[in-house]
Design a protein around this motif. Structure first.
Motif, PDB file in Angstrom:
ATOM      1  N   VAL A 344       0.833  -1.204   0.000  1.00  0.00           N
ATOM      2  CA  VAL A 344       0.000   0.000   0.000  1.00  0.00           C
ATOM      3  C   VAL A 344       0.871   1.260   0.000  1.00  0.00           C
ATOM      4  O   VAL A 344       0.555   2.242  -0.670  1.00  0.00           O
ATOM      5  CB  VAL A 344      -0.952   0.010   1.214  1.00  0.00           C
ATOM      6  CG1 VAL A 344      -1.810   1.274   1.204  1.00  0.00           C
ATOM      7  CG2 VAL A 344      -1.852  -1.208   1.197  1.00  0.00           C
ATOM      8  N   ILE A 345       1.975   1.243   0.734  1.00  0.00           N
ATOM      9  CA  ILE A 345       2.876   2.396   0.756  1.00  0.00           C
ATOM     10  C   ILE A 345       3.425   2.658  -0.638  1.00  0.00           C
ATOM     11  O   ILE A 345       3.521   3.810  -1.085  1.00  0.00           O
ATOM     12  CB  ILE A 345       4.022   2.172   1.767  1.00  0.00           C
ATOM     13  CG1 ILE A 345       3.479   2.212   3.199  1.00  0.00           C
ATOM     14  CG2 ILE A 345       5.110   3.235   1.596  1.00  0.00           C
ATOM     15  CD1 ILE A 345       4.502   1.847   4.259  1.00  0.00           C
ATOM     16  N   LEU A 346       3.779   1.595  -1.356  1.00  0.00           N
ATOM     17  CA  LEU A 346       4.287   1.737  -2.720  1.00  0.00           C
ATOM     18  C   LEU A 346       3.204   2.312  -3.632  1.00  0.00           C
ATOM     19  O   LEU A 346       3.476   3.215  -4.446  1.00  0.00           O
ATOM     20  CB  LEU A 346       4.752   0.381  -3.253  1.00  0.00           C
ATOM     21  CG  LEU A 346       5.303   0.369  -4.680  1.00  0.00           C
ATOM     22  CD1 LEU A 346       6.530   1.269  -4.785  1.00  0.00           C
ATOM     23  CD2 LEU A 346       5.645  -1.060  -5.113  1.00  0.00           C
ATOM     24  N   GLU A 347       1.975   1.825  -3.492  1.00  0.00           N
ATOM     25  CA  GLU A 347       0.872   2.340  -4.307  1.00  0.00           C
ATOM     26  C   GLU A 347       0.616   3.811  -3.989  1.00  0.00           C
ATOM     27  O   GLU A 347       0.353   4.616  -4.883  1.00  0.00           O
ATOM     28  CB  GLU A 347      -0.394   1.531  -4.059  1.00  0.00           C
ATOM     29  CG  GLU A 347      -1.571   1.952  -4.934  1.00  0.00           C
ATOM     30  CD  GLU A 347      -2.825   1.134  -4.690  1.00  0.00           C
ATOM     31  OE1 GLU A 347      -3.855   1.421  -5.338  1.00  0.00           O
ATOM     32  OE2 GLU A 347      -2.793   0.227  -3.825  1.00  0.00           O
ATOM     33  N   ARG A 348       0.736   4.151  -2.714  1.00  0.00           N
ATOM     34  CA  ARG A 348       0.493   5.540  -2.294  1.00  0.00           C
ATOM     35  C   ARG A 348       1.511   6.492  -2.909  1.00  0.00           C
ATOM     36  O   ARG A 348       1.171   7.624  -3.292  1.00  0.00           O
ATOM     37  CB  ARG A 348       0.549   5.625  -0.765  1.00  0.00           C
ATOM     38  CG  ARG A 348       0.416   7.036  -0.180  1.00  0.00           C
ATOM     39  CD  ARG A 348      -0.954   7.613  -0.462  1.00  0.00           C
ATOM     40  NE  ARG A 348      -1.116   8.913   0.149  1.00  0.00           N
ATOM     41  CZ  ARG A 348      -0.743  10.060  -0.389  1.00  0.00           C
ATOM     42  NH1 ARG A 348      -0.160  10.062  -1.585  1.00  0.00           N
ATOM     43  NH2 ARG A 348      -0.940  11.199   0.227  1.00  0.00           N
ATOM     44  N   LYS A 349       2.743   6.057  -3.042  1.00  0.00           N
ATOM     45  CA  LYS A 349       3.785   6.904  -3.620  1.00  0.00           C
ATOM     46  C   LYS A 349       3.500   7.238  -5.076  1.00  0.00           C
ATOM     47  O   LYS A 349       3.924   8.287  -5.574  1.00  0.00           O
ATOM     48  CB  LYS A 349       5.143   6.203  -3.504  1.00  0.00           C
ATOM     49  CG  LYS A 349       5.713   6.165  -2.097  1.00  0.00           C
ATOM     50  CD  LYS A 349       7.055   5.456  -2.068  1.00  0.00           C
ATOM     51  CE  LYS A 349       7.630   5.434  -0.657  1.00  0.00           C
ATOM     52  NZ  LYS A 349       8.931   4.704  -0.601  1.00  0.00           N
ATOM     53  N   ASN A 350       2.774   6.346  -5.746  1.00  0.00           N
ATOM     54  CA  ASN A 350       2.466   6.550  -7.165  1.00  0.00           C
ATOM     55  C   ASN A 350       1.073   7.134  -7.386  1.00  0.00           C
ATOM     56  O   ASN A 350       0.567   7.141  -8.496  1.00  0.00           O
ATOM     57  CB  ASN A 350       2.581   5.215  -7.903  1.00  0.00           C
ATOM     58  CG  ASN A 350       3.984   4.652  -7.842  1.00  0.00           C
ATOM     59  OD1 ASN A 350       4.951   5.387  -7.934  1.00  0.00           O
ATOM     60  ND2 ASN A 350       4.090   3.341  -7.667  1.00  0.00           N
ATOM     61  N   THR A 351       0.434   7.620  -6.312  1.00  0.00           N
ATOM     62  CA  THR A 351      -0.916   8.174  -6.409  1.00  0.00           C
ATOM     63  C   THR A 351      -0.905   9.615  -5.913  1.00  0.00           C
ATOM     64  O   THR A 351      -0.483   9.887  -4.801  1.00  0.00           O
ATOM     65  CB  THR A 351      -1.912   7.353  -5.571  1.00  0.00           C
ATOM     66  OG1 THR A 351      -1.905   6.008  -6.021  1.00  0.00           O
ATOM     67  CG2 THR A 351      -3.318   7.919  -5.686  1.00  0.00           C
ATOM     68  N   ALA A 352      -1.368  10.505  -6.756  1.00  0.00           N
ATOM     69  CA  ALA A 352      -1.382  11.922  -6.381  1.00  0.00           C
ATOM     70  C   ALA A 352      -2.774  12.521  -6.556  1.00  0.00           C
ATOM     71  O   ALA A 352      -2.927  13.713  -6.773  1.00  0.00           O
ATOM     72  CB  ALA A 352      -0.381  12.695  -7.233  1.00  0.00           C
ATOM     73  N   THR A 353      -3.802  11.681  -6.462  1.00  0.00           N
ATOM     74  CA  THR A 353      -5.173  12.152  -6.658  1.00  0.00           C
ATOM     75  C   THR A 353      -5.916  12.110  -5.332  1.00  0.00           C
ATOM     76  O   THR A 353      -5.367  11.750  -4.286  1.00  0.00           O
ATOM     77  CB  THR A 353      -5.896  11.257  -7.678  1.00  0.00           C
ATOM     78  OG1 THR A 353      -6.008   9.933  -7.119  1.00  0.00           O
ATOM     79  CG2 THR A 353      -5.122  11.182  -8.976  1.00  0.00           C
ATOM     80  N   VAL A 354      -7.214  12.487  -5.385  1.00  0.00           N
ATOM     81  CA  VAL A 354      -8.001  12.487  -4.158  1.00  0.00           C
ATOM     82  C   VAL A 354      -8.193  11.080  -3.603  1.00  0.00           C
ATOM     83  O   VAL A 354      -8.609  10.916  -2.449  1.00  0.00           O
ATOM     84  CB  VAL A 354      -9.382  13.141  -4.402  1.00  0.00           C
ATOM     85  CG1 VAL A 354      -9.256  14.624  -4.584  1.00  0.00           C
ATOM     86  CG2 VAL A 354     -10.071  12.518  -5.606  1.00  0.00           C
ATOM     87  N   LYS A 355      -7.893  10.045  -4.397  1.00  0.00           N
ATOM     88  CA  LYS A 355      -7.972   8.681  -3.910  1.00  0.00           C
ATOM     89  C   LYS A 355      -6.920   8.405  -2.834  1.00  0.00           C
ATOM     90  O   LYS A 355      -7.016   7.431  -2.092  1.00  0.00           O
ATOM     91  CB  LYS A 355      -7.763   7.707  -5.084  1.00  0.00           C
ATOM     92  CG  LYS A 355      -7.858   6.228  -4.716  1.00  0.00           C
ATOM     93  CD  LYS A 355      -7.494   5.353  -5.899  1.00  0.00           C
ATOM     94  CE  LYS A 355      -7.459   3.884  -5.486  1.00  0.00           C
ATOM     95  NZ  LYS A 355      -7.016   3.004  -6.582  1.00  0.00           N
ATOM     96  N   SER A 356      -5.931   9.269  -2.719  1.00  0.00           N
ATOM     97  CA  SER A 356      -4.837   9.040  -1.782  1.00  0.00           C
ATOM     98  C   SER A 356      -5.304   8.938  -0.333  1.00  0.00           C
ATOM     99  O   SER A 356      -4.692   8.248   0.476  1.00  0.00           O
ATOM    100  CB  SER A 356      -3.787  10.147  -1.908  1.00  0.00           C
ATOM    101  OG  SER A 356      -4.359  11.408  -1.609  1.00  0.00           O
ATOM    102  N   GLU A 357      -6.413   9.616   0.027  1.00  0.00           N
ATOM    103  CA  GLU A 357      -6.884   9.539   1.412  1.00  0.00           C
ATOM    104  C   GLU A 357      -7.300   8.119   1.776  1.00  0.00           C
ATOM    105  O   GLU A 357      -7.051   7.654   2.882  1.00  0.00           O
ATOM    106  CB  GLU A 357      -8.050  10.494   1.660  1.00  0.00           C
ATOM    107  CG  GLU A 357      -8.500  10.457   3.115  1.00  0.00           C
ATOM    108  CD  GLU A 357      -9.634  11.407   3.425  1.00  0.00           C
ATOM    109  OE1 GLU A 357      -9.992  11.493   4.611  1.00  0.00           O
ATOM    110  OE2 GLU A 357     -10.165  12.049   2.512  1.00  0.00           O
ATOM    111  N   SER A 358      -7.926   7.420   0.835  1.00  0.00           N
ATOM    112  CA  SER A 358      -8.314   6.037   1.087  1.00  0.00           C
ATOM    113  C   SER A 358      -7.074   5.176   1.323  1.00  0.00           C
ATOM    114  O   SER A 358      -7.059   4.321   2.214  1.00  0.00           O
ATOM    115  CB  SER A 358      -9.112   5.491  -0.102  1.00  0.00           C
ATOM    116  OG  SER A 358      -9.411   4.120   0.074  1.00  0.00           O
ATOM    117  N   LEU A 359      -6.026   5.414   0.536  1.00  0.00           N
ATOM    118  CA  LEU A 359      -4.789   4.660   0.717  1.00  0.00           C
ATOM    119  C   LEU A 359      -4.127   5.006   2.049  1.00  0.00           C
ATOM    120  O   LEU A 359      -3.572   4.134   2.723  1.00  0.00           O
ATOM    121  CB  LEU A 359      -3.837   4.943  -0.443  1.00  0.00           C
ATOM    122  CG  LEU A 359      -4.317   4.468  -1.819  1.00  0.00           C
ATOM    123  CD1 LEU A 359      -3.344   4.923  -2.906  1.00  0.00           C
ATOM    124  CD2 LEU A 359      -4.463   2.952  -1.853  1.00  0.00           C
TER     125      LEU A 359
END
Length: 540
Positions: A344-359
């Protein structure tokens, strides 16, 4: 149009407007509407300043208007997939039909498709001249909500107070306070009651929300009434109706009620699907069938396609359940938690949208589980990967971070600091998990009286365990597990306080709730210790 006295059925007055051809329908409705508003006492200046032609704020294309109206009928029944299809059909006939775009964005936002909702909202606001003043303000507030803006609570309250008869605003304010702020109190009840007025054509959704909040306030019978009214009006969502019955330990009725809901596997609404999956498992957990619930969650995880918004969520729920695990199983679970956390941390690093709060929520939940099970180093590293102060104080991610920080202090031996941080969160909007962590902190600090008080709070708030919203409902199974384990934990605390009668009552309630508990070796040992200690303390 006639205004009729409801007592005598006498016509008080009537208004007419004439026109030629179908293109005259909407302007004629506008004419009648304005006259009625003035006759009913609205100031002429207000009618003039806040009125926009119906064909402008809606559409002059009657086929598009028909599709939009049919979409609304499906929307009020909770048939969101069908509603979106009809709204899209309306947009095909009138691409600038902003009201249709706004409805699609609302459905996407409530179903967890936040990135898509943000794009559609921005599109609707580009055609803001096609929205009424109130709808444009609603769209702006909804966009602020998706972006977790610090002042969004004030924006929702202002919208509801400025337009008290604008049901979308009142219902939106109630929904925001329940889902995002975790307010489960009379304030939200009053908003939901206002929005469920007979004058609201979309009242079923507000009746449903009213039922959820009443469930969270342990007002089960009133909640059941609200859910029944919503279902009688055509709503096809029965998950929380079923949860209310489960909170009363009427599990057979709960399962039957859940079966009346639309098939979750056939819907694209991730929130509906996650709620149903979490509740199916929670009903098993509530009966002490924890291993069966764990297997069910893992099966749900296997059915989720890679890249789906729920991918990984059911796995986290399964990993949160450790009450009946053997020592070897618990060790394996901790390794799985670490593995999931890295992913999940790896996925979070590659996400810069509002979906990031869920991660972020996923990271914080997994980190808490890691710290609680003995991997403080991994938990500390996970927390450091998140930027501090990213979310406003009302957000669940903010509260989860506070819980994690306190848990790290507890396992490090800083008990007073842990207690202080958690107590600062107690304001009525704290998470159920806050009380679990506070019970642990009090216990570690040797404050068994307050630990017992927290155990009692947890066991007495079964409705809240189900009604509290968390991203993808990931905390629901854990909440329900802890509400039951609180009897066992309370009995242990009572014995430390030399109160064997209290311990006897609590262990009796635990075994009544989880009659299969003694079949699990880990539980068998704890139960035997409690019974032995009760006998020793009661003997002269």
């Amino acid at each position: 149009a006639e205004v009729i006295d409801p007592q005598t059925q006498t016509t008080v007055y009537s208004e007419t407007a004439d026109g030629i051809g179908k293109e005259s329908i909407l302007p004629s409705l506008d004419t009648i509407n304005n006259r009625l508003r003035v006759r009913l006492g609205e100031a002429l200046a207000t009618v003039s300043s806040e009125s926009m032609p119906l064909e402008k704020v809606a559409t002059s294309n009657l086929d598009a208007l028909r599709a939009f109206s049919l979409g609304n009928q499906n929307y009020t029944r909770g048939k969101f997939k069908e509603a979106v299809a009809l709204y899209r059909q309306a947009l095909e006939m009138d691409p600038a039909f902003a009201a249709a775009s706004l409805r699609i964005a609302t459905i996407f936002a409530s179903s967890g498709q936040v990135d898509e909702a943000e794009v559609i909202l921005q599109s609707a606001l580009k055609n803001s001249e096609r929205l009424s003043t109130r709808d444009a303000l609603y769209a702006d507030v909804l966009l602020a909500t998706l972006g977790s803006k610090a002042d969004v609570r004030e924006k929702w309250t202002a919208l509801a107070e400025t337009y008290p008869d604008y049901f979308a605003g009142t219902a939106g304010c109630a929904y925001f306070n329940w889902r995002y702020v975790n307010r489960i109190d009379p304030f939200v009840v009053s908003l939901a009651e206002s929005a469920s007025s007979q004058q609201n054509p979309s009242r079923q959704a507000s009746l449903h929300l009213l039922g959820i909040v009443l469930l969270g306030m342990e007002r089960d019978d009133e909640a059941l009434g609200a859910f029944s009214n919503a279902e009688a009006g055509g709503l096809v969502r029965t998950e929380y109706h079923a949860a209310t019955l489960a909170a009363q330990r009427k599990f057979e009725q709960a399962i039957n009620t859940l079966s009346r809901s639309a098939d979750a596997s056939a819907t694209e609404n991730a929130v509906v699907r996650s709620t149903r999956g979490a509740f199916e498992s929670a009903f098993l957990i509530d009966q002490g069938k924890v291993l069966e619930a764990t297997r069910g969650l893992m099966a749900d995880e296997e059915r989720i396609a890679a890249g789906h918004p729920l991918s990984g969520a059911f796995n986290i729920e399964a990993l949160s359940l450790v009450s009946v695990a053997s020592a070897e199983d618990a060790k394996q679970q901790l390794a799985e938690i670490g593995k999931a956390l890295k992913a999940v941390i790896l996925e979070r690093k590659n996400t810069a949208t509002v979906k990031s709060e869920s991660l972020d929520s996923r990271i914080l939940i997994l980190a808490y589980l890691a710290a609680n099970r003995g991997d403080a180093t991994g938990a500390q590293s996970a927390m450091a990967s998140l930027s501090k102060g990213s979310y406003p104080a009302y957000a669940s991610s903010y509260k989860l971070r506070a819980i994690l920080a306190a848990e790290l202090d507890r396992v490090a031996g800083y008990y007073a600091s842990a207690v202080s941080q958690l107590r600062a969160q107690i304001d009525g909007t704290e998470l159920f998990l806050t009380h679990v962590a506070l019970m642990d902190a009090y216990d570690s600090a040797g404050n068994h009286e307050d630990a017992l008080a927290e155990a009692r709070w947890l066991s007495e708030h079964r409705g809240r365990a189900y009604a509290e919203y968390s991203n993808d409902n990931m905390l629901t199974p854990l909440n329900v597990e802890q509400a039951n384990l609180a009897y066992l934990r309370g009995a242990e605390q009572a014995l430390l306080l030399k109160e064997p009668k209290v311990a006897q009552s609590l262990i009796g309630k635990f075994l009544g709730a989880w009659p299969l508990a003694s079949e699990y070796p880990s539980m068998q040992i704890r139960i035997a210790r409690i019974k032995s200690a009760i006998e020793n303390q009661e003997s002269p």
